[in-house]
Design a protein around this motif. Structure first.
Motif, PDB file in Angstrom:
ATOM      1  N   LEU A  84       0.848  -1.186   0.000  1.00  0.00           N
ATOM      2  CA  LEU A  84       0.000   0.000   0.000  1.00  0.00           C
ATOM      3  C   LEU A  84       0.884   1.237   0.000  1.00  0.00           C
ATOM      4  N   TRP A  85       0.647   2.090  -0.957  1.00  0.00           N
ATOM      5  CA  TRP A  85       1.366   3.350  -1.056  1.00  0.00           C
ATOM      6  C   TRP A  85       0.391   4.494  -0.799  1.00  0.00           C
ATOM      7  N   ALA A  86       0.935   5.624  -0.395  1.00  0.00           N
ATOM      8  CA  ALA A  86       0.104   6.772  -0.036  1.00  0.00           C
ATOM      9  C   ALA A  86       0.456   7.964  -0.905  1.00  0.00           C
ATOM     10  N   LYS A  87      -0.572   8.526  -1.549  1.00  0.00           N
ATOM     11  CA  LYS A  87      -0.395   9.745  -2.330  1.00  0.00           C
ATOM     12  C   LYS A  87      -0.870  10.929  -1.506  1.00  0.00           C
ATOM     13  N   PRO A  88       0.043  11.805  -1.063  1.00  0.00           N
ATOM     14  CA  PRO A  88      -0.380  12.972  -0.281  1.00  0.00           C
ATOM     15  C   PRO A  88      -1.342  13.840  -1.075  1.00  0.00           C
ATOM     16  N   ALA A  89      -2.322  14.398  -0.372  1.00  0.00           N
ATOM     17  CA  ALA A  89      -3.292  15.286  -1.003  1.00  0.00           C
ATOM     18  C   ALA A  89      -2.960  16.721  -0.644  1.00  0.00           C
ATOM     19  N   LEU A  90      -3.023  17.588  -1.611  1.00  0.00           N
ATOM     20  CA  LEU A  90      -2.773  19.002  -1.360  1.00  0.00           C
ATOM     21  C   LEU A  90      -4.038  19.650  -0.823  1.00  0.00           C
ATOM     22  N   PHE A  91      -3.896  20.385   0.278  1.00  0.00           N
ATOM     23  CA  PHE A  91      -5.031  21.144   0.782  1.00  0.00           C
ATOM     24  C   PHE A  91      -4.520  22.478   1.296  1.00  0.00           C
TER      25      PHE A  91
END
Length: 404
Positions: free
Chosen positions: A359-366
Motif C-alpha cells: 500500500l502506497w500513499a499519495k499525499p493530497a494538497l489542501f
C-alpha cells in the motif's frame, strides 16, 4: 506544549474503564462483552447429518449390500429414527439427528433412487463416520466460547444465541455531548450572512462517532457568551458521559472553553500539542458519582477537528468501553516530501494499492485546516514524525483511516 506521543499516553493512561450493564441480546451488537460465555451443552449436541443423502450402516455396504430399501425420512428438528433393517437406509436432511443403527451418510448425488430403494455403485469408499458432524466435536459442555473484552459482532451474537443467552453483560454505551461554539456558525437550514458559515463540525463528529460505534450523541451549539457556555456545559456534564467540544479552545479573545472547563471543575490533563493540524487541543476529566468522565476540546477548524477525533478521541473511547481499537498500519510514501516545522504532521492521503500487495500513499494538497472539500477526497492520513524535515519516497509511516 506536549508531543503527540505524550498526548496519546496521557489520554489512554487516564481514560479508565466505563461501567457494565446487562442488556437484551438485540441491543448488544457493537458493545464489549463483560462476561465469559460458555457452552451449555456439547456442540453439536447430537450426531448430526452434515449433508443431504441416506444414512446407512457402513458395514452393510462393505459386506456387499448395494440396494437399500428406504425406511423413512429424518428431517432436521425431528426426533431421531431407528434403522430396523441392517441393510436398509433412512433418508436424511442436513442437520437431522443421525438415526440409531446408522453410522455414515452417502451424499444424494452419489446414489440412484429406484423402486427398490437407493442403489449404490460398486467401488465406493464407505467409511464409519463419513458425512456426520459428531456430537461434541466443536466443543464440550462448559467450554469457554467467548472471553470478556471481545467486541460483539454478528458472529459473536450468533454464538450467544446458540447457547440461550438472551441477555448479555456488556460495557455501557456512553452518551456523548457534542458541543460547538461560535457566533459565526448558523444552522444548516439557514442562509448565512456574508460573515457567517453553516455549522458542520457537530454533524461531522456525530456521524464519525456513529460509524465508530458511538451513536448515542447529543448536539449542542452555544454562542460566544461565557455565561451560556458555562451553563450549557454544566448541564451536559450532568446528563452525558463524555464531552467532545469543537472550537473556542485557542488563545483568542472569545475562546472561553479552557477557562470555563477549569471553573467547572474539569481536571486538565493537557492543552496544546505539537502537531499540525490541531495544535490547540485540550483534554481533561470531570468527576461524577465516583467516575472520571472524559472531556475532549478540539480545534474548530474542520480538518483539525476531524483529525483529532480520529487520532485521539475514538481510540480513547474504544479503550474506555473496553473495545479492541483498530491499530494503524503502515503505508509507503509515493514521493519525496519536505516539511520544515518542528511538528508532527498529519497528512491526508489517498491509498494506492499496488499489484505487489503493498500500500502506497499519495499525499493530497489542501490549503488550510478548514479545507474540508479537498480532504473529503482522501481515505485517511499518515503521521510524519516531528524533528525531521525530509521524508523520502518509499519510507513507511503509520496510516489512520477516516471513520466511514
Amino acid at each position: 506544549m506536549i508531543t503527540v506521543q505524550e498526548a496519546e499516553k496521557l489520554i489512554l493512561d487516564n481514560i479508565g474503564r466505563i461501567g457494565a450493564e446487562t442488556v437484551p441480546i438485540t441491543e448488544a451488537a457493537g458493545r464489549s462483552l463483560q462476561e465469559p460465555l460458555t457452552a451449555d451443552r456439547p456442540l453439536p449436541p447430537f450426531n448430526r447429518a452434515a449433508l443431504d443423502g441416506i444414512a446407512i450402516s457402513s458395514s452393510a455396504y462393505n459386506m456387499g449390500a448395494r440396494v437399500y430399501p428406504v425406511e423413512g425420512v429424518a428431517a432436521a428438528g425431528a426426533p431421531p429414527l431407528e434403522l430396523k433393517d441392517f441393510k436398509a437406509c433412512i433418508e436424511v436432511m442436513t442437520g437431522a439427528v443421525m438415526p440409531t443403527g446408522t453410522d455414515c451418510v452417502i451424499p444424494v448425488e452419489e446414489y440412484e433412487m429406484t423402486k427398490k430403494g437407493a442403489k449404490l455403485p460398486d467401488g465406493m469408499i464407505v467409511e464409519f463416520g463419513q458425512g456426520i458432524h459428531e456430537m461434541g466435536t466443536d466443543c464440550d459442555e462448559g467450554a469457554e466460547l467467548l472471553a470478556p473484552g471481545i467486541a460483539l459482532t454478528a458472529k459473536e451474537i450468533a454464538i450467544a444465541a446458540s447457547i440461550g443467552k438472551y441477555e448479555l453483560r456488556v460495557s455501557k454505551s456512553p452518551r456523548i455531548a457534542i458541543i460547538s461554539t461560535g457566533n459565526e456558525l448558523v444552522s444548516i437550514v439557514q442562509t448565512p450572512e456574508p460573515y457567517q458559515i453553516r455549522r458542520s463540525n457537530d454533524l461531522t463528529l456525530a456521524t464519525a462517532l456513529a460509524a465508530a460505534g458511538y451513536g448515542d450523541t447529543e448536539l449542542i451549539h452555544i454562542p460566544d457568551d461565557p455565561e451560556q457556555i458555562s451553563k450549557s456545559i454544566k448541564d451536559a456534564m450532568s446528563r452525558c458521559d463524555a464531552l467532545v467540544l469543537a472550537g473556542g479552545v485557542s488563545k483568542g479573545k472569545y475562546d472561553y472553553i479552557p477557562e470555563t472547563l477549569v471553573k467547572l471543575g474539569v481536571a486538565i490533563r493537557f492543552q496544546w500539542v505539537s502537531q499540525r493540524p490541531g495544535k490547540p487541543m485540550w483534554f481533561g476529566q470531570f468527576s461524577r458519582e465516583r467516575e472520571r468522565l472524559p472531556v475532549f476540546a478540539l480545534p474548530g477548524n474542520p480538518v483539525s477537528c476531524f483529525t483529532c477525533l480520529r487520532r485521539y478521541v475514538i481510540p480513547a473511547l474504544d479503550k474506555w468501553t473496553d473495545r479492541p481499537a483498530p491499530r494503524p498500519f503502515y503505508v509507503k510514501l509515493d514521493h519525496d516530501l519536505t516539511f520544515k516545522q518542528e511538528l508532527t504532521l498529519f497528512l491526508p492521503v489517498v491509498l494506492d494499492p499496488r499489484p505487489s500487495g503493498e500500500l502506497w500513499a499519495k499525499p493530497a494538497l489542501f490549503n488550510t485546516s478548514g479545507d474540508f472539500s479537498s480532504v473529503a477526497k482522501t481515505s485517511g492520513f499518515i503521521e510524519l514524525p516531528r524533528k525531521r524535515s525530509v521524508f523520502p519516497q518509499g519510507e513507511a509511516f503509520p496510516y489512520y483511516e477516516w471513520p466511514s
